[in-house]
Design a protein around this motif. Structure first.
Motif, PDB file in Angstrom:
ATOM      1  N   LEU A 170      -3.533  -1.506  -0.383  1.00 29.49           N
ATOM      2  CA  LEU A 170      -4.878  -0.882  -0.039  1.00 29.49           C
ATOM      3  C   LEU A 170      -5.741  -2.034   0.583  1.00 29.49           C
ATOM      4  O   LEU A 170      -6.253  -1.741   1.666  1.00 29.49           O
ATOM      5  N   LYS A 171      -5.353  -3.205  -0.003  1.00 21.24           N
ATOM      6  CA  LYS A 171      -6.156  -4.330   0.692  1.00 21.24           C
ATOM      7  C   LYS A 171      -5.519  -4.380   2.028  1.00 21.24           C
ATOM      8  O   LYS A 171      -6.171  -4.856   3.120  1.00 21.24           O
ATOM      9  N   ALA A 212     -10.105   1.872   1.803  1.00 21.47           N
ATOM     10  CA  ALA A 212      -8.733   2.619   2.322  1.00 21.47           C
ATOM     11  C   ALA A 212      -8.181   3.299   1.263  1.00 21.47           C
ATOM     12  O   ALA A 212      -8.490   3.087  -0.063  1.00 21.47           O
ATOM     13  N   TYR A 213      -7.647   4.252   1.563  1.00 23.84           N
ATOM     14  CA  TYR A 213      -7.086   5.578   0.795  1.00 23.84           C
ATOM     15  C   TYR A 213      -5.580   5.646   1.457  1.00 23.84           C
ATOM     16  O   TYR A 213      -5.543   6.046   2.566  1.00 23.84           O
ATOM     17  N   ILE A 214      -4.620   6.128   0.366  1.00 27.35           N
ATOM     18  CA  ILE A 214      -3.208   6.201   0.834  1.00 27.35           C
ATOM     19  C   ILE A 214      -3.183   7.766   0.347  1.00 27.35           C
ATOM     20  O   ILE A 214      -3.276   8.111  -0.888  1.00 27.35           O
ATOM     21  N   TYR A 215      -2.690   8.740   1.382  1.00 26.09           N
ATOM     22  CA  TYR A 215      -2.240  10.074   0.857  1.00 26.09           C
ATOM     23  C   TYR A 215      -0.872  10.205   1.174  1.00 26.09           C
ATOM     24  O   TYR A 215      -0.051   9.562   2.036  1.00 26.09           O
ATOM     25  N   ILE A 216      -0.070  11.214   0.223  1.00 26.26           N
ATOM     26  CA  ILE A 216       1.146  11.534   0.402  1.00 26.26           C
ATOM     27  C   ILE A 216       0.943  12.707   1.449  1.00 26.26           C
ATOM     28  O   ILE A 216       0.775  13.928   0.953  1.00 26.26           O
ATOM     29  N   MET A 244      -8.339   7.195  10.790  1.00 29.24           N
ATOM     30  CA  MET A 244      -7.153   7.718   9.860  1.00 29.24           C
ATOM     31  C   MET A 244      -6.040   7.392  10.677  1.00 29.24           C
ATOM     32  O   MET A 244      -5.765   7.104  12.012  1.00 29.24           O
ATOM     33  N   SER A 245      -4.751   7.149  10.156  1.00 29.63           N
ATOM     34  CA  SER A 245      -3.472   6.955  10.610  1.00 29.63           C
ATOM     35  C   SER A 245      -2.069   7.530   9.691  1.00 29.63           C
ATOM     36  O   SER A 245      -2.418   8.340   8.856  1.00 29.63           O
ATOM     37  N   GLY A 246      -1.105   7.285  10.226  1.00 29.03           N
ATOM     38  CA  GLY A 246       0.103   7.600   9.576  1.00 29.03           C
ATOM     39  C   GLY A 246       1.113   6.432   9.678  1.00 29.03           C
ATOM     40  O   GLY A 246       0.989   5.433  10.161  1.00 29.03           O
ATOM     41  N   SER A 247       2.155   6.715   8.640  1.00 29.17           N
ATOM     42  CA  SER A 247       3.196   5.699   8.308  1.00 29.17           C
ATOM     43  C   SER A 247       4.195   5.591   9.528  1.00 29.17           C
ATOM     44  O   SER A 247       4.990   4.551   9.481  1.00 29.17           O
ATOM     45  N   ALA A 283      -9.507   5.031   6.283  1.00 27.68           N
ATOM     46  CA  ALA A 283     -10.460   4.044   6.041  1.00 27.68           C
ATOM     47  C   ALA A 283     -11.879   4.519   6.133  1.00 27.68           C
ATOM     48  O   ALA A 283     -11.974   5.147   7.327  1.00 27.68           O
ATOM     49  N   ALA A 284     -12.760   4.144   5.333  1.00 26.89           N
ATOM     50  CA  ALA A 284     -14.387   4.607   5.436  1.00 26.89           C
ATOM     51  C   ALA A 284     -15.130   3.529   5.107  1.00 26.89           C
ATOM     52  O   ALA A 284     -15.024   2.678   4.175  1.00 26.89           O
ATOM     53  N   ASN A 285     -16.140   3.495   5.821  1.00 21.51           N
ATOM     54  CA  ASN A 285     -17.153   2.581   5.588  1.00 21.51           C
ATOM     55  C   ASN A 285     -18.356   2.938   4.739  1.00 21.51           C
ATOM     56  O   ASN A 285     -18.227   4.180   4.395  1.00 21.51           O
TER      57      ASN A 285
END
Length: 399
Positions: free
Chosen positions: A46-47, A59-63, A197-200, A214-216
């Motif tokens: 996340l960092k 930041a957020y991580i989604y499956i 937003m993005s992807g892996s 990611a959000a401010n």
């Protein structure tokens, strides 16, 4: 007869080549999802995802793939009936807007085309008109892709952000960085991007399966009253104290191992060096295409050179020649898989990806194979495209 025996090279704009080191990082047993090491892994990711976005926000991580990250971004800041402005410069911002429309959001498209970047002055003019119109300032968010892999364009995100400010408008700026993150600078806070937003599976060099948002603080404040929030995507739920809340359930352990290794590789190379590598290899591709274009059957999709992106180059094939035949030759005879044209370029172009885990031999080999195909298929082209790429790198990569 073919010369494709050996390792196949995937030159499509996602999924990109996964480094052997990343594959090895995944090749391990599952671990306890409640133990310290996995919790520490989540915290580090996340960092560092926020670090790549260049933000002090969350930041957020989604499956999910990128389409899931699209939905995560939309549902956390919008309500049914809200109005958004989508900036057209290819296919993918339009697709993002279509997802919003299907969720009950009113979508307006600022018309563009497949061959040019978004014009910031037009964004400013539209938002000024919105602010001065009946009900003033009805547009809640502006959606744009930093790079659109369908067209090969790169949009000037800081200039678009400045256009929103110049209009005196308070719409959120939401950016799709799927094809740019980890390949070129993304300065979220400096530019004034509210949600990204993005992807892996592209510049982050991991398999498909993780989405990142990611959000401010401004976006997170809007989030508090968003009516489209759902349990799986919700930022508030994912900010909970329990580790499983970060993933709305079981963590995707092996994908996390992959992204950790990929980020470590990017940081070891140095992000500025990563960006420079992409610039050099992209220009090598453009030098080759520029020479081939002298034969008139081959050409760039993006008209303005400054608007051509550093991650993928769509190449037009004209004169009645078949772009799919060229792709088939490169694959079946030589073991190089090129991307096909999509959207308005379907059947009219092939795409050369130069993003993620790529180096000089990969790209020079790809360009040489394309030149072999042009010769074999009798497609008119200027001679010496691969040599032009070699000459460029030889001049720029000093001894």
């Amino acid at each position: 007869m073919s010369v494709r025996a050996g390792r196949e090279f995937l030159a499509i704009p996602g999924p990109t080549t996964v480094p052997d080191e990343v594959l090895r990082a995944m090749h391990r047993p599952a671990v306890d999802i409640y133990s310290g090491p996995l919790l520490a892994l989540t915290d580090s990711l996340l960092k560092d995802i926020a670090r790549v976005f260049n933000t002090t926000g969350r930041a957020y991580i989604y499956i999910s793939n990128g389409h899931g990250a699209w939905e995560a971004a939309l549902t956390n800041v919008l309500s049914k009936g809200d109005r958004i402005l989508v900036l057209e410069s290819g296919r993918f911002a339009i697709g993002w807007g279509e997802n919003a429309r299907r969720m009950g959001v009113e979508v307006e498209i600022l018309k563009g085309d497949m061959r040019r970047a978004v014009r910031p002055a037009e964004v400013e003019a539209r938002l000024k008109a919105d602010k001065s119109g009946k009900g003033g300032g009805t547009i809640k968010a502006v959606l744009v892709a930093q790079i659109d892999t369908a067209s090969g364009v790169v949009n000037d995100i800081p200039a678009i952000a400045q256009a929103i400010r110049a209009a005196g408008h308070d719409a959120l700026l939401m950016v799709d960085a799927v094809a740019s993150l980890g390949c070129m600078p993304f300065n979220m806070d400096e530019w004034g991007v509210d949600v990204a937003m993005s992807g892996s599976q592209k510049g982050l060099m991991a398999p498909p399966g993780l989405g990142f948002v990611a959000a401010n603080d401004r976006a997170r404040e809007v989030h508090k009253t968003a009516g489209l929030r759902t349990p799986y995507w919700d930022w508030t739920d994912r900010e909970g104290d329990q580790h499983y809340q970060k993933y709305a359930g079981t963590p995707p352990e092996h994908m996390l191992f992959a992204v950790r290794q990929a980020l470590d590789m990017l940081f070891a190379e140095g992000l500025e060096n990563v960006y420079r590598r992409h610039t050099l290899l992209a220009e090598a591709v453009r030098r080759a295409v520029g020479v081939w274009a002298e034969g008139q059957a081959i050409g760039f999709n993006i008209i303005e050179p400054s608007e051509r992106c550093n991650t993928v180059t769509p190449v037009l094939v004209g004169g009645g020649h078949d772009s799919e035949a060229l792709r088939a030759y490169c694959n079946q005879k030589c073991g190089v898989i090129l991307g096909h044209g999509i959207g308005d370029l379907s059947g009219k172009a092939f795409r050369v990806a130069h993003m993620g885990h790529v180096n000089a031999p990969m790209m020079l080999g790809t360009l040489s194979v394309i030149e072999v195909a042009l010769n074999a298929l009798g497609i008119p082209h200027g001679k010496g495209g691969a040599q032009a790429a070699i000459d460029w790198l030889g001049a720029e990569v000093k001894a």
